[in-house]
Design a protein around this motif. Structure first.
Motif, PDB file in Angstrom:
ATOM      1  N   LYS A 190      90.897  79.161  49.328  1.00 48.51           N
ATOM      2  CA  LYS A 190      90.541  80.355  48.559  1.00 48.51           C
ATOM      3  C   LYS A 190      89.758  81.347  49.424  1.00 48.51           C
ATOM      4  O   LYS A 190      90.037  82.551  49.420  1.00 48.51           O
ATOM      5  CB  LYS A 190      89.713  79.945  47.336  1.00 48.51           C
ATOM      6  N   LEU A 191      88.799  80.840  50.178  1.00 45.77           N
ATOM      7  CA  LEU A 191      87.959  81.711  50.995  1.00 45.77           C
ATOM      8  C   LEU A 191      88.731  82.324  52.164  1.00 45.77           C
ATOM      9  O   LEU A 191      88.557  83.511  52.466  1.00 45.77           O
ATOM     10  CB  LEU A 191      86.737  80.942  51.506  1.00 45.77           C
ATOM     11  N   TYR A 192      89.570  81.532  52.822  1.00 45.41           N
ATOM     12  CA  TYR A 192      90.372  82.084  53.915  1.00 45.41           C
ATOM     13  C   TYR A 192      91.338  83.153  53.382  1.00 45.41           C
ATOM     14  O   TYR A 192      91.561  84.170  54.035  1.00 45.41           O
ATOM     15  CB  TYR A 192      91.156  80.988  54.646  1.00 45.41           C
ATOM     16  N   THR A 193      91.889  82.922  52.199  1.00 44.73           N
ATOM     17  CA  THR A 193      92.783  83.909  51.585  1.00 44.73           C
ATOM     18  C   THR A 193      92.014  85.188  51.269  1.00 44.73           C
ATOM     19  O   THR A 193      92.477  86.296  51.564  1.00 44.73           O
ATOM     20  CB  THR A 193      93.423  83.342  50.303  1.00 44.73           C
ATOM     21  N   GLU A 194      90.838  85.029  50.675  1.00 41.30           N
ATOM     22  CA  GLU A 194      89.997  86.177  50.336  1.00 41.30           C
ATOM     23  C   GLU A 194      89.604  86.957  51.584  1.00 41.30           C
ATOM     24  O   GLU A 194      89.523  88.186  51.565  1.00 41.30           O
ATOM     25  CB  GLU A 194      88.746  85.679  49.607  1.00 41.30           C
ATOM     26  N   TRP A 195      89.391  86.264  52.681  1.00 42.70           N
ATOM     27  CA  TRP A 195      89.014  86.895  53.940  1.00 42.70           C
ATOM     28  C   TRP A 195      90.214  87.550  54.614  1.00 42.70           C
ATOM     29  O   TRP A 195      90.060  88.418  55.474  1.00 42.70           O
ATOM     30  CB  TRP A 195      88.375  85.837  54.847  1.00 42.70           C
ATOM     31  N   GLY A 196      91.423  87.142  54.241  1.00 43.79           N
ATOM     32  CA  GLY A 196      92.632  87.733  54.798  1.00 43.79           C
ATOM     33  C   GLY A 196      93.270  86.916  55.908  1.00 43.79           C
ATOM     34  O   GLY A 196      94.166  87.403  56.609  1.00 43.79           O
ATOM     35  N   ALA A 197      92.854  85.672  56.071  1.00 46.58           N
ATOM     36  CA  ALA A 197      93.384  84.814  57.135  1.00 46.58           C
ATOM     37  C   ALA A 197      94.563  84.006  56.605  1.00 46.58           C
ATOM     38  O   ALA A 197      94.494  82.789  56.452  1.00 46.58           O
ATOM     39  CB  ALA A 197      92.283  83.903  57.658  1.00 46.58           C
TER      40      ALA A 197
END
Length: 129
Positions: A110-117
């Protein structure tokens, strides 16, 4: 990072050198924190957690992963929070604690997606599933 590779190093000398480098990095981070630079405190906890993982100190590793995650969140470092979740996932998976591993895996995704990675999300998904 240093310690994970040191556990797989072929010679005791290579492992020792990597461990010493990790200890030196930890000392440097601690010095920065003592000087008031709270922006690196979460890195210190991530590295301490990895040290405790290698020492098989479960409660200390868990406490440091939790601290790294909460401090990274407090300061708004999404990518570092994701990294702490990713490392915690790998550790819990190695311990056979699949519920906690899944929790940390989903959090890191979720966090990597939110960060754009997005490529990191795809790579991590292949590795852990």
């Amino acid at each position: 990072v240093y310690l994970k590779t040191s556990s797989h190093a072929s010679s005791w000398l290579a492992r020792r050198k990597r461990k010493m480098k990790a200890i030196k990095t930890l000392q440097n981070l601690n010095g920065l924190v003592e000087k008031g630079n709270d922006d690196v405190r979460h890195y210190m906890h991530i590295l301490m957690a990895e040290c405790y993982v290698l020492e098989k100190n479960v409660s200390a590793a868990e406490n440091n992963f939790k601290a790294a995650i909460s401090i990274a969140e407090l300061h708004g470092f999404l990518h570092d929070k994701a990294l702490a979740h990713e490392l915690a996932c790998a550790w819990y998976k190695a311990l056979g604690k699949d519920d906690w591993a899944n929790f940390h895996f989903e959090s890191s995704q979720k966090l990597y997606t939110e960060w754009g990675a997005t490529s990191k999300v795809e790579t991590e998904h292949i590795y852990y599933n």
